[in-house]
Write an enzyme that holds these catalytic residues in place. Structure first.
Site, PDB file in Angstrom:
ATOM      1  N   SER A 189      17.685  60.327  41.614  1.00 57.12           N
ATOM      2  CA  SER A 189      17.009  58.668  42.056  1.00 57.12           C
ATOM      3  C   SER A 189      16.179  58.491  42.071  1.00 57.12           C
ATOM      4  CB  SER A 189      18.438  58.718  42.757  1.00 57.12           C
ATOM      5  OG  SER A 189      18.004  59.356  44.852  1.00 57.12           O
ATOM      6  N   GLY A 197      24.410  65.870  51.311  1.00 60.22           N
ATOM      7  CA  GLY A 197      24.138  66.653  52.557  1.00 60.22           C
ATOM      8  C   GLY A 197      22.766  67.163  52.988  1.00 60.22           C
ATOM      9  N   ASN A 256      13.172  59.444  45.532  1.00 58.82           N
ATOM     10  CA  ASN A 256      12.482  60.268  45.831  1.00 58.82           C
ATOM     11  C   ASN A 256      12.665  61.562  46.173  1.00 58.82           C
ATOM     12  OD1 ASN A 256      12.653  57.695  47.330  1.00 58.82           O
ATOM     13  ND2 ASN A 256      13.868  58.545  49.070  1.00 58.82           N
ATOM     14  N   ASN A 304      10.536  54.376  50.909  1.00 58.40           N
ATOM     15  CA  ASN A 304      10.518  53.975  48.972  1.00 58.40           C
ATOM     16  C   ASN A 304      10.854  52.993  48.625  1.00 58.40           C
ATOM     17  OD1 ASN A 304       8.085  56.030  48.803  1.00 58.40           O
ATOM     18  ND2 ASN A 304      10.078  56.950  48.131  1.00 58.40           N
ATOM     19  N   THR A 361      13.711  68.986  38.035  1.00 56.44           N
ATOM     20  CA  THR A 361      14.815  68.388  38.528  1.00 56.44           C
ATOM     21  C   THR A 361      15.008  66.939  38.062  1.00 56.44           C
ATOM     22  OG1 THR A 361      15.533  68.193  40.748  1.00 56.44           O
ATOM     23  CG2 THR A 361      13.453  67.101  40.165  1.00 56.44           C
ATOM     24  N   LYS A 389      11.983  64.157  51.852  1.00 54.18           N
ATOM     25  CA  LYS A 389      12.339  64.796  50.538  1.00 54.18           C
ATOM     26  C   LYS A 389      11.236  65.740  50.480  1.00 54.18           C
ATOM     27  CE  LYS A 389      16.697  63.944  49.127  1.00 54.18           C
ATOM     28  NZ  LYS A 389      17.086  64.893  48.299  1.00 54.18           N
TER      29      LYS A 389
END
Length: 318
Positions: free
Chosen positions: A75, A178, A77, A310, A72, A50
């Protein structure tokens, strides 16, 4: 989006990310009858791929405007990556997280100096909470996946894979909204046009019918999945990522149950000695299942993207 956007992203982020290793396993090759390569983004800074998209998006914004801060929703990461990228760029940051987010991810975000705001674990709640932060604090939103700069940043991973592995036939990567798979597809095909990119997903996402129909068949409003792969709970592909994958990705999609994902995660820990999170195990589950037969026998050299590492060690899925 073009391959040139990926090359620009490489120039922006190359000093702040690492080239993660590729490993192989004789055991896996014997089990599958193919040559399997594992791209270890679980070893990337912030523990997942990420950081690539978050950093490219943030630097691109700084090039075009003055920023008072960034926000932002995530969830986990993506939030960790945005917080870290904001720290590198000396920007205030606020991350919206579902209240079900693992505590270690919350601590990781805060360790970069970012503020955390909790919300209900739904797509709508995340969006509404983040919009409130944007309005009240005049912060700029860094999307988790559905933005061209984010996709281009993830595309650097596709380019990197192709440069590390000679004569690669195919890539299997996990898919949520995606951003990763769209970026990998553009980045990889910019080097070898006929390389195949397959998507791997948790049960309930149902991407294959939409790809085969060439139209979005998911129910609205957008739903969140319940899966052990908590980084892959976005059911629909994004508005930006969908047309890229509709055009360039293979139509066969590997759909894995929670039981298969957990088994593959455990296999990777035990046999490959790699700490991966459940989302990263989805591609491993695909090649260890009979669904591998959906890939033509002529496709011999396959790269599995281990997207992150993670893991909540106090709450392992087994």
């Amino acid at each position: 989006m073009s391959y040139e956007d990926v090359l620009l992203a490489v120039r922006r982020i190359s000093k702040c990310v690492i080239q993660t290793p590729v490993i192989t396993s004789t055991t896996v090759n014997k089990l599958t009858g193919r040559e399997i390569f594992f791209k270890c983004e679980n070893m990337q800074r912030t523990g997942s791929f990420k950081i690539r998209g978050a950093l490219n998006s943030m630097i691109s914004l700084k090039e075009s405007q003055s920023l008072r801060g960034v926000t932002t929703h995530s969830s986990g990461n993506h939030g960790i990556a945005v917080a870290y990228a904001a720290k590198l760029n000396h920007l205030p940051c606020c991350v919206v997280l579902p209240k079900t987010t693992a505590e270690f991810k919350v601590k990781e975000i805060r360790s970069s100096g970012a503020e955390v705001v909790f919300c209900e674990p739904t797509q709508l709640a995340r969006k509404e909470a983040c919009e409130k932060v944007q309005k009240e604090r005049d912060m700029v939103f860094i999307p988790p996946y559905d933005h061209l700069d984010v996709v281009a940043g993830q595309g650097t991973l596709g380019k990197e894979i192709m440069e590390q592995i000679d004569d690669l036939d195919a890539i299997i990567a996990p898919v949520s909204g995606g951003g990763l798979t769209a970026g990998i597809t553009v980045g990889a095909k910019g080097i070898k046009e006929n390389v195949k990119v397959y998507l791997a997903e948790p049960k309930g996402k149902d991407t294959e019918p939409s790809l085969r129909a060439g139209e979005r068949l998911w129910p609205n409003p957008p739903q969140s999945l319940t899966s052990v792969a908590d980084a892959l709970t976005t059911q629909q592909l994004g508005q930006v990522t969908w047309p890229i994958l509709k055009e360039l990705a293979e139509k066969e999609v590997f759909t894995m149950t929670d039981e298969q994902i957990i088994s593959a995660m455990k296999f990777t820990w035990e046999r490959l000695k790699l700490v991966i999170e459940p989302a990263a195990a989805v591609g491993v589950a695909a090649i260890l299942s009979d669904q591998l037969n959906r890939i033509p026998a002529s496709v011999k050299r396959i790269c599995i993207v281990l997207c992150g590492g993670n893991v909540d060690l106090d709450n392992l899925p087994w």
